[in-house]
Design a protein around this motif. Structure first.
Motif, PDB file in Angstrom:
ATOM      1  N   PHE A   1       5.531   2.771  -1.864  1.00  0.00           N
ATOM      2  CA  PHE A   1       4.515   2.014  -1.131  1.00  0.00           C
ATOM      3  C   PHE A   1       4.818   1.982   0.364  1.00  0.00           C
ATOM      4  CE2 PHE A   1       2.919   0.319  -5.126  1.00  0.00           C
ATOM      5  CZ  PHE A   1       1.571   0.234  -4.851  1.00  0.00           C
ATOM      6  N   VAL A   2       6.104   1.859   0.698  1.00  0.00           N
ATOM      7  CA  VAL A   2       6.463   1.853   2.117  1.00  0.00           C
ATOM      8  C   VAL A   2       6.111   3.191   2.748  1.00  0.00           C
ATOM      9  CG1 VAL A   2       8.400   1.794   3.721  1.00  0.00           C
ATOM     10  CG2 VAL A   2       8.253   0.092   1.906  1.00  0.00           C
ATOM     11  N   SER A   3       6.395   4.279   2.030  1.00  0.00           N
ATOM     12  CA  SER A   3       6.074   5.594   2.597  1.00  0.00           C
ATOM     13  C   SER A   3       4.565   5.755   2.725  1.00  0.00           C
ATOM     14  CB  SER A   3       6.670   6.710   1.735  1.00  0.00           C
ATOM     15  OG  SER A   3       5.944   6.849   0.538  1.00  0.00           O
ATOM     16  N   PHE A   4       3.827   5.192   1.757  1.00  0.00           N
ATOM     17  CA  PHE A   4       2.359   5.226   1.831  1.00  0.00           C
ATOM     18  C   PHE A   4       1.880   4.468   3.075  1.00  0.00           C
ATOM     19  CE2 PHE A   4      -1.590   2.940   0.718  1.00  0.00           C
ATOM     20  CZ  PHE A   4      -2.437   4.024   0.567  1.00  0.00           C
ATOM     21  N   ALA A   5       2.468   3.294   3.295  1.00  0.00           N
ATOM     22  CA  ALA A   5       2.071   2.499   4.459  1.00  0.00           C
ATOM     23  C   ALA A   5       2.405   3.235   5.754  1.00  0.00           C
ATOM     24  CB  ALA A   5       2.778   1.149   4.423  1.00  0.00           C
ATOM     25  N   LEU A   6       3.586   3.868   5.788  1.00  0.00           N
ATOM     26  CA  LEU A   6       3.987   4.606   6.997  1.00  0.00           C
ATOM     27  C   LEU A   6       3.054   5.785   7.250  1.00  0.00           C
ATOM     28  CD1 LEU A   6       7.884   4.667   6.645  1.00  0.00           C
ATOM     29  CD2 LEU A   6       6.524   3.345   8.262  1.00  0.00           C
ATOM     30  N   SER A   7       2.661   6.478   6.169  1.00  0.00           N
ATOM     31  CA  SER A   7       1.817   7.656   6.374  1.00  0.00           C
ATOM     32  C   SER A   7       0.400   7.243   6.765  1.00  0.00           C
ATOM     33  CB  SER A   7       1.806   8.536   5.134  1.00  0.00           C
ATOM     34  OG  SER A   7       0.854   8.087   4.203  1.00  0.00           O
ATOM     35  N   THR A   8      -0.090   6.111   6.239  1.00  0.00           N
ATOM     36  CA  THR A   8      -1.412   5.648   6.693  1.00  0.00           C
ATOM     37  C   THR A   8      -1.338   5.158   8.126  1.00  0.00           C
ATOM     38  OG1 THR A   8      -0.907   3.689   5.403  1.00  0.00           O
ATOM     39  CG2 THR A   8      -2.670   5.086   4.574  1.00  0.00           C
ATOM     40  N   ALA A   9      -0.137   4.750   8.563  1.00  0.00           N
ATOM     41  CA  ALA A   9       0.014   4.355   9.963  1.00  0.00           C
ATOM     42  C   ALA A   9       0.074   5.568  10.887  1.00  0.00           C
ATOM     43  CB  ALA A   9       1.276   3.509  10.121  1.00  0.00           C
ATOM     44  N   GLY A  10       0.074   6.773  10.304  1.00  0.00           N
ATOM     45  CA  GLY A  10      -0.035   7.973  11.117  1.00  0.00           C
ATOM     46  C   GLY A  10       1.279   8.679  11.400  1.00  0.00           C
TER      47      GLY A  10
END
Lengths: 360, 293
Positions: B48-57
């Motif tokens: 989930f953290v990696s998902f959040a980081l990738s959506t943050a660009g």
């Protein structure tokens, strides 16, 4: 280290090097039953429980009945964790097994509920015995390993065998089969609560007797040091299996009554998280005190309600799960004897101080 | 034949995820002596953290190393803060702590990101390659390579670095290690950190195929536990081999054994745990231990 294990039922002073802290409870055990404060407290609680159904609403009674059914399962877990020193992360599945067995027998085969409950106890006990078998090969964490696997797989099996279990919808009855006999002028909720009070009392007395007699001392040895127990002539494997089977049967009893009172069983109620919630009830309440089972189950039954009232029901389940986790950690860190165990110790210290003051 | 081969290969690629999680579980077990029931939830949290980081660009080239570092700090922090207090209280208390960690981290993930299943784009793109009769997705190849790399690095650290030597010393004999001046506490924390980092990679690789949800690694945890049981708790290599075997086994079983499809794949790890404990409790690669009174 020769502590008597299968000796006469009175406590023998062995060559144990640390007798001082255990001296007080030993005295209390020698005292006649009616002179023990604990027994008085339990009797008072029992009497109050017999009066309660006539004072509170049927809805509140229904909740309280749920506390009692869960307390039965937690008491089984107390026997296993607190006394035998074995862990189970899958008692939710055994509780569910009891519920489903009873429901299937009542709904599909038209059994009367007492027979169905007895059958559920037998089935859960047998399942527990089976689960215990491979865990004997190596001691330690294997029971934890196996039971969490069972906790995870049980709801899947329930959803899969639709023909028997009703799949994801589960099994429902039009109403609870546990109804009061016409001669008693009771509502079903009152009758169910009183029934559960009696059943829980019987279970607790049986479990207490089991763990204080000669078998209790063998179990104590098993928990403290299995190797020592074996060298003292305790059949360690058989005793572990017996303990697990009894504990499972008790969990099944709670489940069977819980399922029949609710008149509904669905796979989602018996997920791995329910099993872990039971574990936290056992530890938070205090795994070595029987009162702990009541405290723990009241905690896990009422907490979600309290939380849903405070912050709405959409995330209530997750918040309560988080609170269970935090409570579990805090108990392990600061109150290893659990809430009931800690309170008991505090009370004992208080009474001792008061008595000393009255002597002086 | 082609189908059997294809099923085996895809079993191996999913098996790599179980292998990494199993390796993480084995690492914690060798150091602290408990099963970490929460290892799967830690991996979910990392996904989930990696998902959040990738959506943050952020670019994936940045996310992966960042995730590994974050997971290491998280794992080591959990050991120091939450596991350390009950270290001396026996296996029961330790196992209960990890059960609490499971409940807690699952709840935290569900509270922050919700319980719906989200689709997560593969970091490796959606390309599909054909090698002879076999089909590979870029996700399977890239994910497999990433997990392999993580496990290889972990193995190298343990085998060839002074830190690895200390870690192994603490795992083998904590008392002697302490006498030699090794800080066992720090080593246990490092062990948890490495385990969390390896698990984080497993979570990252599993998320695009399984779909991102708080239940992402619940089944994987069970499969990884079976893998560790099969390989032997005292063997790191055994955990990895066990993971691959379990991956292939459950894939083949769900294809060829009637009735074992979809969710019921979980019967395979359960059967494996049951049988291994019954027949060869030390696992394939483990050593049988004797206990002295």
């Amino acid at each position: 280290m020769a502590t008597s294990i299968s000796g006469p039922p009175t406590r023998t002073e062995g060559a144990a090097p640390t007798p001082t802290p255990t001296a007080a409870p030993a005295l209390a055990e020698l005292r006649p039953m009616w002179r023990r404060p604990v027994t008085w407290a339990w009797t008072a609680l029992f009497v109050v429980a017999l009066v309660v159904p006539f004072l509170i609403s049927d809805y509140d009674l229904f909740k309280a009945t749920r506390v009692l059914t869960i307390a039965i399962a937690v008491a089984g877990l107390n026997l296993l964790i607190g006394r035998a020193g074995q862990i189970s992360a899958g008692h939710g599945a055994l509780y569910g097994l009891g519920a489903y067995t009873a429901m299937i027998l009542v709904k599909e085969l038209g059994w009367a509920w007492p027979g169905a409950v007895l059958a559920a106890v037998v089935v859960s006990g047998a399942a527990g015995w089976l689960i215990g078998l491979p865990a004997l090969r190596v001691r330690g964490l294997n029971l934890g390993l196996l039971t969490i696997a069972i906790a995870a797989i049980f709801p899947l099996l329930l959803s899969r065998f639709e023909g028997l279990t009703g799949g994801t919808i589960g099994l429902q009855l039009a109403g609870s089969p546990i109804t009061p006999p016409a001669a008693l002028a009771l509502t079903p909720e009152q009758f169910q609560f009183l029934l559960l009070v009696v059943v829980l009392a019987v279970v607790l007395v049986l479990l207490r007797n089991l763990t204080t007699g000669p078998m209790g001392r063998a179990v104590e040895a098993l928990r403290v040091n299995p190797l020592m127990a074996r060298s003292e002539g305790v059949d360690v494997n058989r005793l572990t299996l017996t303990m697990f089977a009894i504990s499972s049967a008790v969990a099944g009893l709670g489940g069977a009554l819980g399922g029949l009172v609710l008149a509904s069983t669905v796979p989602d109620s018996y997920s791995m998280f329910f099993s872990l919630t039971l574990l936290s009830a056992c530890v938070v309440g205090g795994s070595r005190t029987w009162a702990g089972s009541l405290v723990g189950s009241a905690f896990i039954v009422y907490l979600p309600d309290v939380i849903s009232q405070q912050i709405g029901s959409t995330t209530g389940g997750q918040w309560s799960q988080l609170v269970y986790a935090v409570a579990l950690l805090l108990t392990l860190f600061f109150l290893p004897a659990g809430v009931a165990g800690g309170a008991g110790r505090w009370l004992a210290r208080l009474t001792r101080r008061l008595r000393r003051r009255s002597h002086a | 034949m082609t189908e059997l081969l294809q099923q085996t290969v895809s079993g191996l690629t999913t098996g790599l995820v179980y292998a990494a999680l199993a390796l993480a579980i084995a690492l914690v077990f060798q150091g602290t002596g408990t099963l970490n029931f929460a290892q799967g939830e830690f991996a979910t949290l990392a996904a989930f953290v990696s998902f959040a980081l990738s959506t943050a660009g952020l670019s994936w080239w940045l996310i992966v190393p960042l995730l590994v570092v974050l997971a290491f700090v998280f794992g080591a922090g959990v050991e120091r803060l939450l596991v350390r207090p009950v270290e001396g209280s026996g296996p029961l208390a330790l196992l209960t702590v990890t059960a609490a960690l499971l409940l807690g981290s699952n709840a935290v993930v569900a509270l922050i990101w919700g319980t719906d299943v989200r689709s997560m784009a593969s970091p490796f793109g959606g390309a599909v390659y054909h090698v002879g009769p076999l089909t590979f997705t870029a996700q399977a190849i890239g994910g497999g390579a990433l997990v392999l790399l993580a496990m290889l690095l972990c193995g190298l650290i343990f085998r060839f670095t002074p830190l690895g030597l200390r870690l192994r010393a603490v795992a083998d004999n904590p008392d002697s290690a302490r006498l030699l001046g090794i800080s066992t506490g720090v080593m246990l924390a490092v062990g948890w950190g490495i385990a969390a980092a390896v698990g984080a990679v497993a979570g990252l690789v599993a998320a695009p195929t399984l779909g991102l949800s708080p239940e992402l690694m619940t089944n994987a945890l069970l499969l990884a536990l079976a893998a560790v049981t099969l390989g032997g708790f005292s063997s790191r290599l055994g955990a990895v081999v066990g993971g691959l075997l379990i991956g292939v086994l459950s894939n083949l079983a769900s294809r060829y054994v009637p009735g074992i499809g979809g969710d019921l794949q979980l019967v395979v790890p359960f059967a494996v745990i049951f049988l291994v404990l019954l027949v060869r409790p030390q696992g394939l690669f483990g050593r049988a231990s004797t206990v002295r009174a």
